[in-house]
Design a protein around this motif. Structure first.
Motif, PDB file in Angstrom:
ATOM      1  N   PRO A 133       0.824  -1.211   0.000  1.00  0.00           N
ATOM      2  CA  PRO A 133       0.000   0.000   0.000  1.00  0.00           C
ATOM      3  C   PRO A 133       0.858   1.260   0.000  1.00  0.00           C
ATOM      4  N   GLU A 134       0.339   2.305  -0.601  1.00  0.00           N
ATOM      5  CA  GLU A 134       1.036   3.591  -0.607  1.00  0.00           C
ATOM      6  C   GLU A 134       0.790   4.380   0.674  1.00  0.00           C
ATOM      7  N   THR A 148      -8.050   2.588   5.111  1.00  0.00           N
ATOM      8  CA  THR A 148      -9.181   2.540   4.188  1.00  0.00           C
ATOM      9  C   THR A 148      -9.612   1.125   3.803  1.00  0.00           C
ATOM     10  N   GLY A 149      -8.885   0.114   4.251  1.00  0.00           N
ATOM     11  CA  GLY A 149      -9.261  -1.239   3.877  1.00  0.00           C
ATOM     12  C   GLY A 149      -8.126  -2.229   4.057  1.00  0.00           C
ATOM     13  N   ALA A 150      -8.289  -3.390   3.458  1.00  0.00           N
ATOM     14  CA  ALA A 150      -7.298  -4.456   3.568  1.00  0.00           C
ATOM     15  C   ALA A 150      -7.167  -5.171   2.232  1.00  0.00           C
ATOM     16  N   ALA A 151      -5.955  -5.659   1.959  1.00  0.00           N
ATOM     17  CA  ALA A 151      -5.685  -6.407   0.731  1.00  0.00           C
ATOM     18  C   ALA A 151      -4.667  -7.499   1.040  1.00  0.00           C
ATOM     19  N   THR A 152      -4.716  -8.561   0.271  1.00  0.00           N
ATOM     20  CA  THR A 152      -3.734  -9.635   0.420  1.00  0.00           C
ATOM     21  C   THR A 152      -2.892  -9.733  -0.845  1.00  0.00           C
ATOM     22  N   VAL A 153      -1.660 -10.156  -0.658  1.00  0.00           N
ATOM     23  CA  VAL A 153      -0.770 -10.486  -1.761  1.00  0.00           C
ATOM     24  C   VAL A 153      -0.348 -11.934  -1.593  1.00  0.00           C
ATOM     25  N   HIS A 154      -0.575 -12.738  -2.611  1.00  0.00           N
ATOM     26  CA  HIS A 154      -0.095 -14.115  -2.631  1.00  0.00           C
ATOM     27  C   HIS A 154       1.130 -14.181  -3.537  1.00  0.00           C
ATOM     28  N   HIS A 197     -11.045  -0.128   0.250  1.00  0.00           N
ATOM     29  CA  HIS A 197     -10.211   0.088  -0.928  1.00  0.00           C
ATOM     30  C   HIS A 197      -8.817   0.491  -0.452  1.00  0.00           C
ATOM     31  N   VAL A 198      -7.801  -0.003  -1.141  1.00  0.00           N
ATOM     32  CA  VAL A 198      -6.409   0.184  -0.709  1.00  0.00           C
ATOM     33  C   VAL A 198      -5.599   0.711  -1.889  1.00  0.00           C
ATOM     34  N   PHE A 231      -2.298   1.672  -8.394  1.00  0.00           N
ATOM     35  CA  PHE A 231      -3.684   1.238  -8.605  1.00  0.00           C
ATOM     36  C   PHE A 231      -4.366   1.140  -7.248  1.00  0.00           C
ATOM     37  N   THR A 232      -5.673   1.130  -7.287  1.00  0.00           N
ATOM     38  CA  THR A 232      -6.455   0.946  -6.067  1.00  0.00           C
ATOM     39  C   THR A 232      -7.165  -0.399  -6.155  1.00  0.00           C
ATOM     40  N   ILE A 233      -7.009  -1.185  -5.115  1.00  0.00           N
ATOM     41  CA  ILE A 233      -7.648  -2.495  -5.087  1.00  0.00           C
ATOM     42  C   ILE A 233      -8.848  -2.424  -4.136  1.00  0.00           C
ATOM     43  N   ALA A 234     -10.017  -2.759  -4.646  1.00  0.00           N
ATOM     44  CA  ALA A 234     -11.239  -2.713  -3.847  1.00  0.00           C
ATOM     45  C   ALA A 234     -11.654  -4.129  -3.466  1.00  0.00           C
ATOM     46  N   HIS A 235     -12.575  -4.207  -2.528  1.00  0.00           N
ATOM     47  CA  HIS A 235     -13.084  -5.504  -2.090  1.00  0.00           C
ATOM     48  C   HIS A 235     -13.530  -6.334  -3.299  1.00  0.00           C
ATOM     49  N   GLY A 236     -12.996  -7.545  -3.389  1.00  0.00           N
ATOM     50  CA  GLY A 236     -13.350  -8.443  -4.477  1.00  0.00           C
ATOM     51  C   GLY A 236     -12.524  -8.276  -5.737  1.00  0.00           C
ATOM     52  N   GLY A 237     -11.725  -7.217  -5.822  1.00  0.00           N
ATOM     53  CA  GLY A 237     -10.927  -6.992  -7.019  1.00  0.00           C
ATOM     54  C   GLY A 237      -9.610  -7.752  -6.997  1.00  0.00           C
ATOM     55  N   GLU A 238      -8.985  -7.898  -8.163  1.00  0.00           N
ATOM     56  CA  GLU A 238      -7.690  -8.576  -8.271  1.00  0.00           C
ATOM     57  C   GLU A 238      -6.799  -7.855  -9.284  1.00  0.00           C
ATOM     58  N   GLN A 239      -5.522  -7.849  -9.008  1.00  0.00           N
ATOM     59  CA  GLN A 239      -4.494  -7.424  -9.955  1.00  0.00           C
ATOM     60  C   GLN A 239      -3.352  -8.426  -9.828  1.00  0.00           C
TER      61      GLN A 239
END
Length: 611
Positions: free
Chosen positions: A63-64, A88-94, A119-120, A171-179
């Protein structure tokens, strides 16, 4: 050159390992891949910020905005999951790696970002470096990717721009999104192959399938499986070799010069490695490792080297990357290891011990290997009384090390067990026992590092575990001297005397586990268990050990260290036996303990027939 005020060096324990059993990468807790050798473990690195925070390559993804992170391995796998939580939220990286497949362009490394909540805002920064080059390449951004000549292609779900020499994506990653981001070696980038969720599921199923074959179901099964998975991750699939560690030049002393390249295979722990691999049902890996070591023994009729490259190469010429400052200023950064040219006579005993264990489990020793085993035993019988460099590879004149004498005893003892008595083998075996238990005992009643010396050496703790007939009083005294003079809480230094190098080093984890084994052998099981539990608590948050631990419990040395994980598993097995059957269960050789456990626990140890 990028920002001179680069982020500080991360603690060694801040890293997690990912691997495809060809190469590997280390991922920091803050999402940066700071070390990666993608095509094979001992290849020049693509990412090397681990060893120079300004001049080294990296692949950052986080995250930035300010964040906290937590991580784990997906159960039964070497897929690393890092969860970033910010305001603002949470994200995972695999993060995971894929093994190459002939005729199919697969990415070697994949990073999959998933939105968990809110959103992150995320930032990815890709800056590879060819080995230890003196300058970064000129990256070129293309739609959905970036690359440079001679370096991996980065393929992404979104466009990147080159900023200050880095290929950057925001980029911004929102709930349910993937990059996703994927690295392809050799310029083989193919967007059609980038189905990250499917690739991760395939990798997960592969690791889960491997873990399902684990035969061990005793205490601490989950933790021991993590160490077994680490050993698997450090195994070079094309040859069966196990690298000592994933890295080079992580120091034994911060700011010191004790920085070595461990991305090679040491013969020293051949029998221990085979024992542990078989214990966990890693039959294919155990057989491949046996063939690798056996092939070296057959080939090098003039004498074994202590270590080899992972495809069996003997030339490990040592070089320095003089312009790299080293982790936290610990220079020099080395690649290659001149210890390969030392004469370490304990290697003969290690190979004969491996053959004896293999044969005891029902394996057939090939004729060529048997002939070489006889030659090694003959050499040990003829030269055991000579000096050698010792197992710790000091940079000083050779000595009559007691550990070397004990391992030469192992060589001739196992030869007798395998091929029958021969007068010169029997004479050497008896003479070694007489010397070690006679003039080898210090006037104060313990075994010192070498004949005539005063200093203790933790290497002597292994003596009864290889079946050597120690003087029990002298060995008990040795254990007490090691605790008093080499111990620091549950930790153990390998020695404290001069080794020909400036500076100092941390405690060696393998020595601390050897002490656990020695205490169990003496019947001091409760003391052994207490030490083992304290050592178990020293793993990092994802279950990994380094080579050494400082007195303040921070990690030192190359990481993760295969020998530390081997020793952890071995001590757990020894304690398991000791709790079941007391001292008698722990006594003898690897083969004795293995067969004893086979009867008690119905463990599927037996070597399968050759195809």
């Amino acid at each position: 050159m990028h920002d001179p005020d680069a982020r500080p060096y991360q603690p060694i324990e801040a890293y997690g390992l990912i691997s495809n059993c060809h190469g590997c990468a280390l991922v920091a807790r803050d999402g940066s891949i700071d070390w990666a050798c993608l095509e094979r473990f001992d290849a020049p690195p693509v990412f090397s910020r681990l060893l120079d925070r300004r001049r080294g390559g990296f692949f950052a993804l986080a995250p930035e905005t300010p964040f906290e992170s937590a991580r784990l391995y997906l159960p039964g796998t070497n897929i690393l999951e890092t969860t970033f939580t910010c305001a603002t939220g949470a994200a995972t990286v695999h993060d995971f790696m894929l093994a190459p497949e002939p005729g199919r362009a697969l990415p070697c490394l994949v990073r999959l970002v998933s939105g968990v909540s809110g959103h992150v805002p995320m930032r990815a920064a890709y800056r590879p470096l060819a080995g230890f080059a003196t300058r970064f390449p000129d990256l070129v951004a293309v739609p959905g990717g970036a690359g440079a000549e001679g370096l991996p292609d980065l393929i992404a779900d979104l466009d990147l721009t080159v900023e200050g020499g880095e290929a950057v994506a925001r980029f911004t990653i929102a709930h349910g999104g993937e990059q996703s981001f994927a690295l392809f070696s050799g310029g083989a980038g193919d967007r059609e192959a980038l189905r990250p969720r499917d690739l991760m599921e395939a990798a997960r199923r592969s690791w889960i399938g491997w873990s399902a074959g684990a035969a061990y179901d005793g205490p601490l099964a989950d933790q021991l499986l993590r160490s077994a998975l680490t050993l698997k991750a450090l195994t070079y699939a094309p040859s069966g070799a196990i690298v000592a560690a994933a890295t080079t030049s992580l120091p034994e002393e911060i700011g010191g010069i004790r920085n070595w390249d461990y991305r090679f295979c040491w013969i020293r722990d051949a029998c221990l490695s085979f024992y542990v691999l078989k214990k966990f049902g890693m039959v294919a890996e155990a057989e491949a490792f046996f063939r690798f070591v056996g092939g070296l023994a057959e080939r090098d009729e003039g004498g074994l080297k202590p270590l080899y490259a992972i495809a069996g190469e003997a030339d490990l010429s040592e070089h320095e990357a003089a312009h790299f400052e080293g982790w936290r200023g610990s220079a020099p950064v080395r690649y290659g290891n001149e210890a390969a040219e030392q004469h370490q006579s304990d290697a003969y005993g290690q190979v004969l011990d491996l053959l004896h264990l293999y044969h005891s489990l029902g394996g057939t020793i090939p004729d060529a290997m048997a002939r070489q085993a006889v030659r090694l035993a003959d050499f040990a019988a003829a030269h055991w009384h000579e000096t050698d460099a010792g197992l710790w590879e000091p940079r000083k004149p050779e000595q009559h090390y007691l550990h070397a004498a004990i391992m030469n005893w192992v060589a001739v003892d196992r030869a007798i067990r395998l091929f029958g008595e021969r007068p010169h083998w029997r004479e050497a075996r008896d003479a070694i026992v007489a010397r070690v238990n006679g003039e080898g005992v210090h006037r104060d009643g313990y075994y010192p590092q070498y004949l005539g010396g005063d200093d203790p050496d933790a290497a002597l703790l292994i003596a009864p575990m290889v079946g050597f007939p120690v003087d029990e009083a002298a060995f008990a005294r040795t254990v007490d001297v090691v605790i008093a003079r080499l111990g620091h809480g549950p930790l153990v230094y390998r020695y404290r005397n001069d080794d020909g190098l400036p500076g100092h080093e941390g405690t060696f984890l393998i020595c601390a586990f050897w002490l656990v084994d020695a205490l169990a052998w003496l019947g001091r099981t409760e003391e052994a268990q207490t030490r083992f539990d304290a050592l178990r608590a020293l793993q990092n948050d994802v279950g990994l050990y380094a080579e050494e631990v400082a007195e303040d419990r921070t990690f030192l040395g190359n990481f993760p260290q295969a020998f530390s994980h081997l020793a952890f598993i071995h001590s757990a097995l020894v304690l398991d036996l000791a709790h079941q059957g007391g001292r008698e269960a722990v006594a003898g050789t690897y083969a004795d303990r293995t067969l004893r456990e086979t009867r008690w626990r119905r463990v599927p140890w037996i070597v399968p027939p050759a195809e």
